[in-house]
Each structure stands twice: as structure tokens, then as C-alpha cells.
Design an enzyme around this catalytic site. Structure first.
Site, PDB file in Angstrom:
ATOM      1  N   LYS A 140      -0.457  13.813   6.837  1.00 20.22           N
ATOM      2  CA  LYS A 140      -1.628  14.155   6.032  1.00 20.22           C
ATOM      3  C   LYS A 140      -2.657  13.022   5.986  1.00 20.22           C
ATOM      4  CE  LYS A 140       0.359  17.915   3.507  1.00 20.22           C
ATOM      5  NZ  LYS A 140       1.807  17.864   3.849  1.00 20.22           N
TER       6      LYS A 140
HETATM    7  C1  PLP Z   1       2.469  18.924   4.155  1.00 17.92           C
HETATM    8  C2  PLP Z   1       3.661  18.708   5.013  1.00 17.92           C
HETATM    9  C3  PLP Z   1       4.138  19.697   5.845  1.00 17.92           C
HETATM   10  C4  PLP Z   1       3.525  21.074   5.890  1.00 17.92           C
HETATM   11  O1  PLP Z   1       2.237  21.054   6.434  1.00 17.92           O
HETATM   12  P1  PLP Z   1       1.260  22.292   6.240  1.00 17.92           P
HETATM   13  O2  PLP Z   1       0.002  21.876   6.875  1.00 17.92           O
HETATM   14  O3  PLP Z   1       1.133  22.530   4.777  1.00 17.92           O
HETATM   15  O4  PLP Z   1       1.922  23.445   6.914  1.00 17.92           O
HETATM   16  C5  PLP Z   1       5.209  19.399   6.680  1.00 17.92           C
HETATM   17  N1  PLP Z   1       5.808  18.200   6.636  1.00 17.92           N
HETATM   18  C6  PLP Z   1       5.385  17.221   5.844  1.00 17.92           C
HETATM   19  C7  PLP Z   1       6.096  15.926   5.841  1.00 17.92           C
HETATM   20  C8  PLP Z   1       4.290  17.431   5.000  1.00 17.92           C
HETATM   21  O5  PLP Z   1       3.874  16.453   4.205  1.00 17.92           O
END
Ligand code: PLP
Length: 424
Positions: free
Chosen positions: A106
Site C-alpha cells: 500500500k
Molecule cells: C490491503 C492488502 C491486501 C488486499 O489488497 P486489496 O487491494 O484490498 O485487494 C493484501 N495483502 C496485504 C498485505 C494488504 O495490506
């Protein structure tokens, strides 16, 4: 480039407007009118280009009316002092997206979004409040991205007791312009509260609310980049296995595909919150209540980006591009242990991506050759789970720093009134 609501083609807006408002006034999500195409020159040079240069080529057409080239370039340089390497592990490719400051993918979206907001709001004097719900990692990445930015404060709602110790410190340990609210409920409750706040005209006006979730298009766009970059770093057309919750990551992958990046297909890998794998199988989209699992950032029963995916692809089209597969907690634990024996440590989310691919291979649906596991978090971020499996992972320096902070948050009930009283 113009952006439209998923619910109406009538009111096109600029990138700036789409980014700063997050959700369209009719409750829809912003999507591009026409997805730009990569030039064949860029496509054939992916293998030789630096990450920042690929980022520039990919992002430029999405923001071109609002962010001049020189500014974009600076933004990218300061957003990405880290890379998205593809490594070989346990006989597979792994695209590691956890080398940013909060050790999860993210950071790619949040760091760009924070800089874009700051630029797009230059000269504004009314403060902006970013309201965001997190299932774990969004909050930390958004908090880190916006920390200390003048004129913008961030309120993060997270499900109390359902995120890790470290995640909580990343969200609630910064202070200053970052406010943490622990909600007595699930991630879906947090998301519902945020959506409700955006619908409330009084609150909107009073606080100048903006969203930073993966519903925000400015977070999604920079995530397209690592898919394209990875295409240049593997020897065959990749099939990406994407551990998914709200499906922002996979939506970005689909945009990379639409832009013409040489991608074979995707796996929508989920834990038992398998709304999308079920949809792919049956054609019926049925939202579920979220269930708590080991891969908590993926505990989403009503993925917000489905509306976006659905606006671009029919079920029939989607089935041609995406395999769905879900993985239980037990399988996740086994996978972490098995892959660890080969010398590579997966976090629980990436393990879901890994095992979803393995299950599809065992069914004879895919072969191993092209599979790229998208690794969404550094294993140390989920140290508690790994310790239970007898695996100890050292913290990277960024997480070491977060560990030393003290988490400070207010607990609220999962009711809109409770959120409102915190705001006023
Ligand atoms: C947010 C997250 C996900 C899921 O991602 P999306 O874009 O919401 O599908 C998967 N793994 C980790 C470690 C995350 O932080």
C-alpha cells in the site's frame, strides 16, 4: 483524460477532482473514460527501464491535465526511493511489494496519493480531512504518507482487536495530524461508517472530507506501474496471483492489462472471504459479512472495487482473464511452513497468493512457468502468526522504528453517531 462515476456517464471530472473527492456524488467510484494505451516503444523497453521511468510513462496520461511532467517526475522520485523486485523463490517468481516504509504494497499507492494531494491543493487554505477505513495496512501506509503534511489531517478507522500489534502502532503511533479510531466491529463496519460520512452533507462541508481508500483513483493509478515493470523482469508473459481483499490491487492489474502490458492472466486469490471467486464461478455477486482470518488485510466480504471492475468487464469477459481461488487459514499455515523449508518466508497474505496458484496447478488449470506471486507484505509484519509456526523473522529497519512508538487511539462503537461525535 476524463473520469466518470461508475453509475453515470453524465458528469465527467478531471483527475484532480476525482482524486480530491474520492467518491462520486452519486455514490459511484471514479473510472477513466478511456484507458490510455502504452506505446509499443515503452512495451518493448520495459526490461531495460528504471522503475521511476516506467512509472512516469504509465502515470503521465492519467494525470496529464493536472500535473505537469516536471512535477510528476519529482513526485515519483520522492515517492519511490525503493523498488519492486521480482525474485525467484521455491521454484517461482515473487514480485516483492514490501520494500517501502510500512512494509506492505500500500506504500506504492499512498505515497503517490499524499504527494498528489499536496500538489493539487497548493494555494488552498481550507484544511482537508482524509477519512479512511482500514483492514490493517491501508491505515499505516496512508498515515505514513500524509504524516506531517500541512493543511491535511487523517482520520483512520480500524477494526479494534483485528489488526496486528505492529499495524496498530503504524496507525496510532504517529500522532500530530494523524488520528486513530478503533471501531468495535469489523472492517466492513469501518467502511460503512466512512461511506455514511461521505453521504452526510453537513459533515462533508464542515470537514472538507476526502477519501484515501483504494476507491480513490489516485491510489490505484500508481499501482498499475509494478505490474508493467514486472512484465519486463520475467522471461514469459506473467500470470499474476494477487492476494485480494478490497480488490484495489487486482483492479490496478486489470488497468495494466487494459493499457496493453504483456500480461497473460490473473488469479484472484482470497481467504475464505471469497465473494469474488464465488462470483467468477457462478456469475452471481453476493456480498457477505466479513470473516476474520490470518490474512486480516483481506477480510473483506463486500469488496469496494467490485463496482469498478464490473463497470469495465462483464462476467464473461472477466472469466477469460481471471481465475478465482480461495485458501483456508489451515492451508495458509501449511504453505508458510512448506515454502519456508525452501528458504523463503511468506507473510500470510502472500501465502494465500502462493497457495491459490498451487491449487490451480494441481487442478491442471495453470502451469508453473508463468506464475508470479504478488507478495503484498513483509513477513515480519505478521510476526505473531509466524512465531506460532515456529518461524522467527527479524524486523526490517522501518518496522523496528514503528515498534518503538506508543499507540494512542479512541475506541468507538460501530455506529455513525459515535463517529460523528468524534469529528465534531
Ligand atoms: C490491503 C492488502 C491486501 C488486499 O489488497 P486489496 O487491494 O484490498 O485487494 C493484501 N495483502 C496485504 C498485505 C494488504 O495490506
Amino acid at each position: 483524460m476524463q473520469y466518470y462515476s461508475t453509475r453515470s456517464k453524465n458528469d465527467p471530472v478531471s483527475f484532480a477532482k476525482a482524486a480530491l473527492t474520492g467518491l462520486a456524488p452519486d455514490g459511484g467510484l471514479y473510472i477513466p473514460g478511456d484507458v490510455p494505451r502504452l506505446s509499443s516503444a515503452v512495451k518493448s523497453s520495459l526490461a531495460h527501464m528504471e522503475y521511476i521511468d516506467i512509472a512516469f510513462e504509465i502515470i503521465k496520461p492519467w494525470v496529464t491535465e493536472d500535473i505537469p511532467s516536471g512535477v510528476l517526475e519529482e513526485m515519483l522520485i520522492s515517492s519511490y526511493p525503493f523498488d519492486a523486485p521480482v525474485v525467484e523463490a521455491g521454484g517461482r517468481y515473487v514480485l516483492e511489494l514490501f520494500h517501502g516504509p510500512t512494509a506492505a504494497f500500500k506504500d506504492f499507492g499512498a505515497r503517490f496519493m499524499a504527494r498528489a494531494f499536496s500538489y493539487l491543493r497548493r494555494g488552498e487554505d481550507k484544511a482537508l480531512t482524509i477519512l479512511t477505513a482500514t483492514s490493517g495496512d491501508t491505515g499505516g501506509a496512508v498515515a505514513d504518507g500524509f504524516f506531517g503534511i500541512d493543511g491535511i489531517s487523517v482520520i483512520v478507522l480500524y477494526p479494534k482487536g483485528r489488526i496486528s500489534y505492529l499495524q496498530e502502532k503504524q496507525i496510532a503511533g504517529l500522532g500530530k495530524n494523524i488520528i486513530a479510531l478503533a471501531v468495535e466491529g469489523s472492517f466492513d463496519d469501518c467502511q460503512r461508517l466512512v461511506k455514511q460520512a461521505f453521504k452526510d452533507q453537513d459533515l462533508q462541508k464542515k470537514f472538507n472530507l476526502a477519501s484515501a481508500n483504494s476507491i480513490n483513483v489516485s491510489r490505484l493509478i500508481p499501482q498499475i506501474v509494478y505490474y508493467a515493470a514486472a512484465c519486463g523482469r520475467v522471461s514469459t508473459k506473467p500470470l499474476f496471483s494477487v492476494p485480494s481483499g478490497n480488490f484495489g490491487n487486482l483492479t490496478a492489474g486489470l488497468y495494466a492489462y487494459k493499457m496493453g502490458a504483456p500480461i497473460q492472466k490473473f488469479i484472484a486469490a482470497t481467504n475464505i472471504n471469497k465473494t469474488i471467486p464465488d462470483y467468477l464461478e457462478t456469475g452471481n455477486y453476493i456480498e457477505q459479512l466479513s470473516k476474520a482470518t490470518l490474512s486480516n488485510a483481506m477480510d473483506v466480504g463486500a469488496p469496494s472495487n467490485f463496482e469498478r471492475i464490473n463497470a469495465h468487464f462483464s462476467w464473461e469477459e472477466l472469466k477469460e482473464i481471471i481465475f478465482g481461488m480461495y485458501v483456508s487459514d489451515e492451508e495458509t499455515r501449511e504453505t508458510i511452513k512448506e515454502v519456508y523449508k525452501t528458504g523463503y518466508c511468506l507473510d500470510p497474505h502472500s501465502a494465500v497468493g502462493w497457495q491459490a496458484a498451487t491449487k490451480l496447478e494441481q487442478k491442471g488449470v495453470i502451469d508453473n512457468e508463468n506464475t508470479v506471486i504478488v507478495s503484498t507484505a513483509h513477513p515480519a509484519k505478521f510476526g505473531e502468526t509466524l512465531e506460532e509456526l515456529g518461524i522467527h523473522v527479524a524486523l526490517p529497519a522501518s518496522l523496528e522504528k514503528a515498534m518503538q512508538r506508543t499507540a494512542q487511539s479512541n475506541t468507538i462503537k460501530a455506529e455513525f453517531e459515535a463517529l460523528k461525535s468524534q469529528l465534531s
